[in-house]
Every structure is written in structure tokens, then in C-alpha cells.
Design an enzyme around this catalytic site. Structure first.
Site, PDB file in Angstrom:
ATOM      1  N   TYR A 155       4.301   4.325  41.325  1.00  0.00           N
ATOM      2  CA  TYR A 155       4.376   5.896  41.571  1.00  0.00           C
ATOM      3  C   TYR A 155       2.576   5.164  40.631  1.00  0.00           C
ATOM      4  O   TYR A 155       1.951   5.658  41.838  1.00  0.00           O
ATOM      5  CB  TYR A 155       4.793   6.787  40.862  1.00  0.00           C
ATOM      6  CG  TYR A 155       4.068   8.283  41.247  1.00  0.00           C
ATOM      7  CD1 TYR A 155       3.715   8.255  41.945  1.00  0.00           C
ATOM      8  CD2 TYR A 155       4.248   8.463  39.284  1.00  0.00           C
ATOM      9  CE1 TYR A 155       3.264   9.820  42.069  1.00  0.00           C
ATOM     10  CE2 TYR A 155       2.808   9.703  39.158  1.00  0.00           C
ATOM     11  CZ  TYR A 155       3.346  10.309  40.392  1.00  0.00           C
ATOM     12  OH  TYR A 155       2.176  11.647  40.161  1.00  0.00           O
TER      13      TYR A 155
HETATM   14  N1  LIG Z   1       4.594  17.860  38.774  1.00  0.00           N
HETATM   15  C1  LIG Z   1       3.352  16.890  38.211  1.00  0.00           C
HETATM   16  O1  LIG Z   1       4.235  17.286  37.187  1.00  0.00           O
HETATM   17  C2  LIG Z   1       2.536  15.801  38.553  1.00  0.00           C
HETATM   18  C3  LIG Z   1       2.179  15.442  37.590  1.00  0.00           C
HETATM   19  C4  LIG Z   1       0.943  14.511  37.887  1.00  0.00           C
HETATM   20  C5  LIG Z   1       0.738  14.353  39.393  1.00  0.00           C
HETATM   21  N2  LIG Z   1       0.895  15.167  40.110  1.00  0.00           N
HETATM   22  C6  LIG Z   1       0.817  15.061  41.737  1.00  0.00           C
HETATM   23  O2  LIG Z   1       0.719  16.480  42.066  1.00  0.00           O
HETATM   24  C7  LIG Z   1       1.422  16.765  43.283  1.00  0.00           C
HETATM   25  C8  LIG Z   1       1.906  17.471  43.716  1.00  0.00           C
HETATM   26  O3  LIG Z   1       3.146  17.525  42.928  1.00  0.00           O
HETATM   27  P1  LIG Z   1       4.250  18.104  42.452  1.00  0.00           P
HETATM   28  O4  LIG Z   1       5.212  17.783  41.337  1.00  0.00           O
HETATM   29  O5  LIG Z   1       4.223  19.617  43.130  1.00  0.00           O
HETATM   30  O6  LIG Z   1       5.120  17.421  43.827  1.00  0.00           O
HETATM   31  P2  LIG Z   1       6.283  18.125  45.206  1.00  0.00           P
HETATM   32  O7  LIG Z   1       7.001  16.876  45.556  1.00  0.00           O
HETATM   33  O8  LIG Z   1       7.106  19.373  44.937  1.00  0.00           O
HETATM   34  O9  LIG Z   1       5.422  18.089  46.270  1.00  0.00           O
HETATM   35  C9  LIG Z   1       4.451  17.370  47.284  1.00  0.00           C
HETATM   36  C10 LIG Z   1       4.476  17.932  48.474  1.00  0.00           C
HETATM   37  O10 LIG Z   1       4.138  17.095  49.307  1.00  0.00           O
HETATM   38  C11 LIG Z   1       5.100  16.668  50.744  1.00  0.00           C
HETATM   39  N3  LIG Z   1       5.138  15.564  51.347  1.00  0.00           N
HETATM   40  C12 LIG Z   1       5.170  14.765  50.869  1.00  0.00           C
HETATM   41  N4  LIG Z   1       4.691  13.579  51.311  1.00  0.00           N
HETATM   42  C13 LIG Z   1       4.159  14.430  52.590  1.00  0.00           C
HETATM   43  C14 LIG Z   1       3.607  13.673  53.683  1.00  0.00           C
HETATM   44  N5  LIG Z   1       3.268  12.394  53.656  1.00  0.00           N
HETATM   45  N6  LIG Z   1       3.044  14.550  54.853  1.00  0.00           N
HETATM   46  C15 LIG Z   1       2.935  15.923  54.258  1.00  0.00           C
HETATM   47  N7  LIG Z   1       3.647  16.227  52.914  1.00  0.00           N
HETATM   48  C16 LIG Z   1       4.526  15.718  52.698  1.00  0.00           C
HETATM   49  C17 LIG Z   1       6.288  17.244  50.228  1.00  0.00           C
HETATM   50  O11 LIG Z   1       7.904  17.529  50.650  1.00  0.00           O
HETATM   51  C18 LIG Z   1       6.072  17.983  48.974  1.00  0.00           C
HETATM   52  O12 LIG Z   1       6.609  19.585  49.813  1.00  0.00           O
HETATM   53  C19 LIG Z   1       0.787  15.159  43.342  1.00  0.00           C
HETATM   54  O13 LIG Z   1       0.262  14.166  44.020  1.00  0.00           O
HETATM   55  C20 LIG Z   1       2.176  14.498  42.333  1.00  0.00           C
HETATM   56  O14 LIG Z   1       1.659  13.782  42.728  1.00  0.00           O
HETATM   57  C21 LIG Z   1       2.786  15.756  39.620  1.00  0.00           C
END
Ligand SMILES: NC(=O)c1ccc[n+]([C@@H]2O[C@H](COP(=O)([O-])OP(=O)(O)OC[C@H]3O[C@@H](n4cnc5c(N)ncnc54)[C@H](O)[C@@H]3O)[C@@H](O)[C@H]2O)c1
Length: 324
Positions: A155
């Protein structure tokens, strides 16, 4: 009227970012493929809320599909501001199944980069990176200047790749891009695969919780509203001089370091029940400790996290009880 594309709009952070933009009157184009990595029902519930706003235009699509993205983009033309939050998230799952990370984080992000650079008068692409890219760095707090080229999970490797891919587009095509390294985001409507969600669920159901590395871990837990504030502040501040410089990358954290055991104690107090702890060794891919140095985002963006964990956890537990 401003139009912003938010990818991953049905996801945890995307939902909150989109809602905040809609509330201030922006038009939000939401892309999400509604995949089943976790409860699709939870994603649908978030979308139900967003769909109440007439300025929300949702497309159920996969950002790795060039033709489909092209069609939606043409319908919504011009899209000049993008917040890319669609990704396959999760450290542990990336070791189990790396392929969705390649599809969504590498191919998907390439499609977005490519689409943005071909948009005349494109204004700003903001994308999510992660604190996971600090890997085994020992110097806390983590600052943006530290080396991040030894990821310990696939990741993190794909997120580091995103930063490099963004940099190449920034250099080649000279359009504004900003990267955000997010530190353990939590809050209402959070992700079911994250510890606060799993712990709350287990404690309420009198089930044991898995505590990895015997609890000897620490995280910089950042409340969702603070992340939204930082993300929107970043969107408003596209880098000005885009030649011969790297694109800006900011840590968005809470600049604090909470031990996992303290975090569990706070949760127990708020729920009013003791957790049954199942102590386990460290998991592959997991970082021992994180803590953000946020001075860069404070100075450049006015980023100012406000939420102590007791307050944030209380709001999460209240939401969890009302939703389930
Ligand atoms: N939540 C955290 O603590 C955290 C920390 C660091 C980084 N991030 C990053 O922040 C972003 C959002 O994270 P989150 O926690 O909301 O995750 P999440 O999984 O809730 O949200 C991601 C969304 O993207 C959609 N998705 C995934 N692949 C896709 C694709 N190919 N096409 C269209 N939609 C797609 C999923 O259905 C999901 O609804 C991500 O990039 C994640 O890596 C999150």
C-alpha cells in the site's frame, strides 16, 4: 460557480470532503466504483446524504477505466479542480491481495493525471498520500523532508509511487498539483477496517479486540473535520511557480502521538465498558509509531487541527451507536 471533482466520494474522507464543498455551494462531481472492500451499504448511506444536494452529480465508475472516465468528464466539462481520494486503502489487505492497489492506485491515478493535464485551463489537482510511506523512519515527528523510499507495505509503495507519478506530471506538463500525507484519519462514517471502528464494534458486542505488538504502538490520530479543513485549504492554494520545483507535499496530522493502549482506554471510558484484549505480535506492514510535523501545512495553508482524541472518539461512538 466552482465545480470540484471528488474521486472516492462514497468513501470515508471523500464523503466528508464532498459534503463540506456542497454545503458551501460548490458543484461536486463524485466518482466512486462502490467496490465491496467493505460494506457497500455504508457507502450507499453516505451517498444518500450527498444526493440530497442538488449540486451533487454522482457517477458510479472505476477511475482506472480511461473510456468511462473520459465520457463522464466530457459530460461535466470543464472540470478544472480535482481532489483524488479514490484508492484501495488498507496496509494489511495490500499484503493479502496487491492487485486492487495496482488497479486503483496506479492505473486509476494515471487516468486522473492524464485527464487533468489535457484539460485546458486546469487549476489544481490535490491527491491523498499517507503517513505509511514513512516506513521504519525512527525520527519523530515525521517531517516532509525525511526519506520515504523504504516502504514496508505494498500500500505504502503505491502511495509513494503516486507522489513520484505526480511529480513527473508536474515537471512535464506544468500544472498545479499538491500531495497530502494523511495521518490515521478517524471520525463519524469511518472505515470498518480501521481500529477505532473494529474496537467500538467489538467492545459493544462483548467480543475480544486484537491488540497488535502487545499494544506497543502509537499513532497520530487525526479527526476527520481537521482533515477536511486541511484538504480544502490545500485546494485553495495551488502552487504558483510550477517550473523547476517539486510539487508541494504536506503532512496533515494532529501532531500528537497516542499510544494504542491509551487510545483503547479512552474508548473504554467513553463506551463505559472494558475491552477484552487479545494481545498479538506485530503484523507485517504495520508501522510502530507515527507522529506528524505539520509546520509546513500550518505555515502554507493555515492548517490547524483542533480536535483532541477524547472529543473525536466521543463523536465517533455517538455516530456508531446512532447508525447501527
Ligand atoms: N483513512 C485514513 O486514515 C487514511 C490515511 C492516509 C491516507 N488515506 C487515503 O485517503 C484516501 C481516502 O481514504 P478513505 O479512508 O476515505 O478510504 P475509503 O476506502 O473509505 O474511500 C475510498 C473510496 O474510493 C473508492 N474507490 C476505490 N477504488 C476505486 C476505483 N478504482 N475507482 C473509483 N472509486 C474507487 C472506494 O469505493 C471508496 O469508496 C485514500 O487515497 C487513502 O489511501 C486515508
Amino acid at each position: 460557480m466552482t465545480k470540484v471533482l471528488v474521486t472516492g466520494a462514497a468513501g470515508f474522507i471523500g464523503f466528508h470532503v464532498a459534503k463540506s464543498l456542497l454545503e458551501r455551494g460548490d458543484i461536486v462531481v463524485g466518482f466512486d466504483n462502490m467496490n465491496s472492500y467493505y460494506s457497500v451499504k455504508l457507502k450507499e448511506s453516505r451517498l444518500e446524504i450527498l444526493s440530497k444536494y442538488s449540486n451533487f452529480h454522482f457517477y458510479n465508475l472505476d477511475i482506472s477505466n480511461t473510456d468511462i472516465v473520459e465520457k463522464a468528464w466530457a459530460k461535466e466539462k470543464p472540470i478544472t479542480k480535482v481532489i483524488n481520494l479514490a484508492a484501495q486503502a488498507g496496509v494489511r489487505y495490500s499484503i493479502q491481495d496487491p492487485y486492487p492497489y495496482v488497479t486503483s492506485n496506479l492505473m486509476g491515478f494515471t487516468v486522473i493525471l492524464e485527464r487533468c493535464r489535457r484539460q485546458p485551463d486546469f487549476k489544481h489537482l490535490v491527491y491523498a498520500s499517507t503517513s505509511s510511506i514513512y516506513g521504519t523512519n525512527k525520527d519523530l515527528p515525521f517531517s516532509e523532508e525525511q526519506k520515504t523510499d523504504s516502504p514496508i507495505s505494498f500500500y505504502a509503495a503505491t502511495k509513494k509511487a503516486n507522489e513520484l507519478m505526480a511529480q513527473s506530471y508536474y515537471h512535464l506538463y506544468n500544472f498545479p498539483i499538491t500531495g497530502l500525507r494523511l495521518f490515521t484519519v478517524y471520525g463519524p462514517w469511518g472505515r470498518p477496517d480501521m481500529s477505532i471502528f473494529k474496537f467500538t464494534k467489538a467492545i459493544l458486542n462483548n467480543e475480544p479486540i486484537d491488540v497488535f505488538n502487545n499494544g506497543q504502538m502509537a499513532r497520530d490520530f487525526t479527526y476527520i473535520d481537521d482533515i477536511v479543513q486541511g484538504t480544502l485549504a490545500a485546494l485553495e492554494k495551488p502552487p504558483v511557480n510550477t517550473t523547476n520545483l517539486n510539487h508541494p507535499i504536506y503532512n496533515l496530522g494532529n501532531k500528537s502521538r497516542e499510544s494504542l493502549l491509551t487510545f483503547i482506554e479512552v474508548l473504554e471510558k467513553i463506551i463505559g465498558k472494558k475491552a477484552i484484549k487479545n494481545f498479538l505480535p506485530l503484523q507485517d506492514g504495520d508501522i510502530l509509531e507515527t507522529q506528524s510535523d505539520i509546520r509546513k501545512a500550518q505555515n502554507a495553508l493555515g492548517y490547524n487541527p483542533q480536535t483532541p482524541i477524547t472529543e473525536g472518539i466521543t463523536r465517533f461512538v455517538e455516530w456508531y451507536k446512532s447508525y447501527y
